[in-house]
Write a protein that holds these residues in place. Structure first.
Motif, PDB file in Angstrom:
ATOM      1  N   GLY A  23     -16.824 -15.856  28.112  1.00  0.00           N
ATOM      2  CA  GLY A  23     -18.150 -14.649  27.961  1.00  0.00           C
ATOM      3  C   GLY A  23     -19.106 -14.825  29.200  1.00  0.00           C
ATOM      4  O   GLY A  23     -19.470 -13.858  29.594  1.00  0.00           O
ATOM      5  N   ALA A  33     -18.851  -7.419  32.339  1.00  0.00           N
ATOM      6  CA  ALA A  33     -18.636  -7.633  31.278  1.00  0.00           C
ATOM      7  C   ALA A  33     -17.019  -7.684  29.996  1.00  0.00           C
ATOM      8  O   ALA A  33     -16.301  -8.403  30.102  1.00  0.00           O
ATOM      9  CB  ALA A  33     -18.974  -8.965  30.905  1.00  0.00           C
ATOM     10  N   ALA A  34     -17.541  -6.440  29.344  1.00  0.00           N
ATOM     11  CA  ALA A  34     -17.306  -6.110  28.423  1.00  0.00           C
ATOM     12  C   ALA A  34     -15.527  -4.938  28.591  1.00  0.00           C
ATOM     13  O   ALA A  34     -15.013  -5.545  28.256  1.00  0.00           O
ATOM     14  CB  ALA A  34     -17.799  -5.523  28.019  1.00  0.00           C
ATOM     15  N   VAL A  44     -13.163  -8.170  29.480  1.00  0.00           N
ATOM     16  CA  VAL A  44     -13.112  -8.568  28.222  1.00  0.00           C
ATOM     17  C   VAL A  44     -11.505  -7.699  27.968  1.00  0.00           C
ATOM     18  O   VAL A  44     -10.733  -8.377  27.438  1.00  0.00           O
ATOM     19  CB  VAL A  44     -13.700  -8.537  27.323  1.00  0.00           C
ATOM     20  N   GLN A  84     -23.385  -6.970  31.158  1.00  0.00           N
ATOM     21  CA  GLN A  84     -22.895  -6.823  30.632  1.00  0.00           C
ATOM     22  C   GLN A  84     -21.765  -5.751  30.466  1.00  0.00           C
ATOM     23  O   GLN A  84     -21.029  -6.107  29.514  1.00  0.00           O
ATOM     24  CB  GLN A  84     -24.272  -6.174  28.943  1.00  0.00           C
TER      25      GLN A  84
END
Length: 301
Positions: free
Chosen positions: A47, A59-60, A63, A56
């Motif tokens: 992460g 990346a979220a 995921v 951010q």
């Protein structure tokens, strides 16, 4: 009642022997904490790298894509992320139990590899033979082209081996050994890890009212894998059983938009619809039991 009263499970005593010296319950819980911490540490690092590389928000989103596994790249990343879970029990037995990580696989690495091969190859043959029956269904959709599939295969097969190996090391390796070293009866050392394995597959957010059926399937799968481990005295047979199953589910025919990024075909099904998933799970149960019997026949146990 001791495990040695079950003649078919005599090899299990040798499998468990390295765990008997440090069988205190506090060590089991401490080892479990080490496994979780090691697994989570890899996700934290992953992460942090995603945030550093993409920011951010992206990346979220990545995921979430990894959790769905609906493209080849994210699916491979998901499978290889199980390296942290695979490392967990190896670290735990070294730090907490003061024994070699290789003891998780059994007393003989050569026999563990032979058991894996003896089980995995005929089961892969079975799933390949059943494939034409599956492809005759109306809700089957093509996935990867065969050329793309072959290109990803060198990364996908080791990834599935890592993922299934990690779960077997935790449930049929570490937990089964340590619990059996403390409690003699198979109902305990087979039942507790299998119940935890089932709980890990209980996902009501994904499966709705079908979540308990999926968990039950996983629990029975865990019991059959534990049985193969006890009959052979190595982790190889259970790993071959698990590996072949996941190759069929992830590389041959997957569920559309649910970990199907590497599959040649996908089946379109509403996982939360009891009327849709019930018949599929019935077939899966029958296939799983047939696979277990074939594995035992191949192993002659």
């Amino acid at each position: 009642m001791k495990a040695t009263r079950f003649p078919a499970y005599l090899p299990h005593d040798v499998f468990v022997a390295p765990a008997r010296r440090t069988a205190a319950v506090w060590r089991l819980f401490t080892g479990g904490a080490v496994i979780v911490a090691t697994y989570m540490a890899l996700f934290f690092l992953l992460g942090a790298w995603l945030v550093h590389s993409y920011g951010q928000l992206i990346a979220a989103a990545l995921v979430q894509r990894i959790a769905r596994g609906d493209t080849p790249g994210v699916m491979i990343l998901l499978l290889w992320s199980f390296l942290g879970l695979a490392a967990g029990p190896m670290v735990a037995v070294r730090l907490v139990h003061r024994r070699a990580a290789g003891t998780l696989f059994g007393p003989s690495a050569r026999k563990a590899i032979a058991d894996f091969r003896t089980v995995a190859l005929p089961l892969l043959g079975l799933y390949a033979a059943l494939l034409p029956l599956t492809l005759g269904a109306e809700d089957i959709r093509p996935g990867l082209t065969f050329g793309a599939f072959l290109g990803y295969l060198p990364f996908a097969l080791p990834g599935i081996l890592i993922q299934t190996g990690a779960e077997e090391l935790v449930f049929r390796g570490y937990l089964q050994q340590q619990i059996a070293a403390r409690f003699d009866h198979p109902a305990i050392w087979m039942g507790i890890p299998s119940a935890l394995f089932a709980w890990g597959h209980y996902l009501p957010a994904d499966y709705g009212p079908n979540a308990w059926m999926v968990a039950l399937w996983a629990g029975v799968f865990g019991l059959l894998a534990a049985d193969l481990t006890a009959r052979t005295g190595t982790l190889g047979a259970a790993l071959g059983f698990h590996f072949a199953n996941n190759v069929a589910a992830l590389l041959l025919v997957g569920i559309e938009h649910d970990l199907d990024g590497l599959a040649l075909w996908s089946v379109s099904v509403d996982l939360s619809d009891p009327g849709a998933i019930g018949p599929a799970l019935t077939v899966d149960f029958a296939t799983m039991l047939t696979s277990w019997l074939l594995a035992r026949a191949a192993l002659r146990v």
